[in-house]
Enzyme design. Sequence first.
Site, PDB file in Angstrom:
ATOM      1  N   ASP A  51      -1.097  -9.263  25.983  1.00 35.21           N
ATOM      2  CA  ASP A  51      -1.638  -9.994  27.128  1.00 35.21           C
ATOM      3  C   ASP A  51      -2.661 -10.978  26.549  1.00 35.21           C
ATOM      4  O   ASP A  51      -2.704 -11.207  25.334  1.00 35.21           O
ATOM      5  CB  ASP A  51      -2.197  -9.043  28.202  1.00 35.21           C
ATOM      6  N   THR A  93      -7.316  -2.759  25.016  1.00 35.59           N
ATOM      7  CA  THR A  93      -7.449  -1.416  24.437  1.00 35.59           C
ATOM      8  C   THR A  93      -6.155  -0.873  23.843  1.00 35.59           C
ATOM      9  O   THR A  93      -6.179   0.048  23.033  1.00 35.59           O
ATOM     10  CB  THR A  93      -7.882  -0.418  25.521  1.00 35.59           C
ATOM     11  N   CYS A 130      -3.088  -5.255  23.704  1.00 31.54           N
ATOM     12  CA  CYS A 130      -3.905  -5.685  24.846  1.00 31.54           C
ATOM     13  C   CYS A 130      -5.359  -5.404  24.488  1.00 31.54           C
ATOM     14  O   CYS A 130      -5.682  -5.258  23.307  1.00 31.54           O
ATOM     15  CB  CYS A 130      -3.457  -5.038  26.151  1.00 31.54           C
ATOM     16  N   HIS A 148       9.758  19.166  14.494  1.00 37.52           N
ATOM     17  CA  HIS A 148       9.350  18.130  15.448  1.00 37.52           C
ATOM     18  C   HIS A 148      10.505  17.670  16.331  1.00 37.52           C
ATOM     19  O   HIS A 148      10.285  17.171  17.432  1.00 37.52           O
ATOM     20  CB  HIS A 148       8.779  16.927  14.706  1.00 37.52           C
ATOM     21  N   HIS A 173       5.436  13.017  13.625  1.00 38.15           N
ATOM     22  CA  HIS A 173       5.541  14.132  14.580  1.00 38.15           C
ATOM     23  C   HIS A 173       6.228  13.754  15.885  1.00 38.15           C
ATOM     24  O   HIS A 173       6.893  14.595  16.490  1.00 38.15           O
ATOM     25  CB  HIS A 173       4.149  14.673  14.924  1.00 38.15           C
TER      26      HIS A 173
HETATM   27  C1  RB5 Z   1      -7.479  -6.933  30.384  1.00 33.17           C
HETATM   28  O1  RB5 Z   1      -8.778  -7.225  30.814  1.00 33.17           O
HETATM   29  C2  RB5 Z   1      -7.393  -5.464  29.982  1.00 33.17           C
HETATM   30  O2  RB5 Z   1      -7.466  -4.658  31.101  1.00 33.17           O
HETATM   31  C3  RB5 Z   1      -6.112  -5.204  29.221  1.00 33.17           C
HETATM   32  O3  RB5 Z   1      -6.036  -6.053  28.119  1.00 33.17           O
HETATM   33  C4  RB5 Z   1      -5.914  -3.801  28.666  1.00 33.17           C
HETATM   34  O4  RB5 Z   1      -7.035  -3.402  27.911  1.00 33.17           O
HETATM   35  C5  RB5 Z   1      -5.478  -2.776  29.617  1.00 33.17           C
HETATM   36  O5  RB5 Z   1      -5.238  -1.620  29.269  1.00 33.17           O
END
Ligand code: RB5
Length: 145
Positions: A8, A67, A65, A133, A98
């Site tokens: 993203d 996180t 993204c 596994h 695994h």
């Molecule tokens: C975008 O602000 C953020 O929510 C997205 O990049 C991601 O971290 C979502 O899990």
Amino acid sequence: MRVSIGSDHAGFEQKQALVDYLKGKGVEVVDRGPANDDRVDYPDYAAPVARDVADGAADFGVLVCGTGIGMAMAADKVPGVRAANIINPEFAALCREHNDANVITLSGRFVPLEENERILDAFFATPFGEGRHAGRVEKIMALEE
Ligand code: RB5
């Protein structure tokens, strides 16, 4: 090896760099976008990458993204996908050994590019462990039924 990749806006910069990194290692890369860092919704980019893997058009998927969490949640909704959100090389190896992960999701905001490169190196270098596994992964996949 063919890898489908997407992000993203929060993962865009690292996605671009990782495309170059993988191509430099001789990996065939399918870039599912986006083409710029305009604000987008991560499920719209998780879906084509996850489907590439589920359909066999790619061997593995990489999603970036902020996180990596939302990408993992979205990708795991596609039957056949085992996505793992990974923040260090040790977990990258373990999710292959695994769990036979076929999609890796990365944080573009909390993990530096160089660490994500090491994470991808570990992910692609590690085969599934099979043995004890295998039955566990089969049980994961049976949850789709
Ligand atoms: C975008 O602000 C953020 O929510 C997205 O990049 C991601 O971290 C979502 O899990």
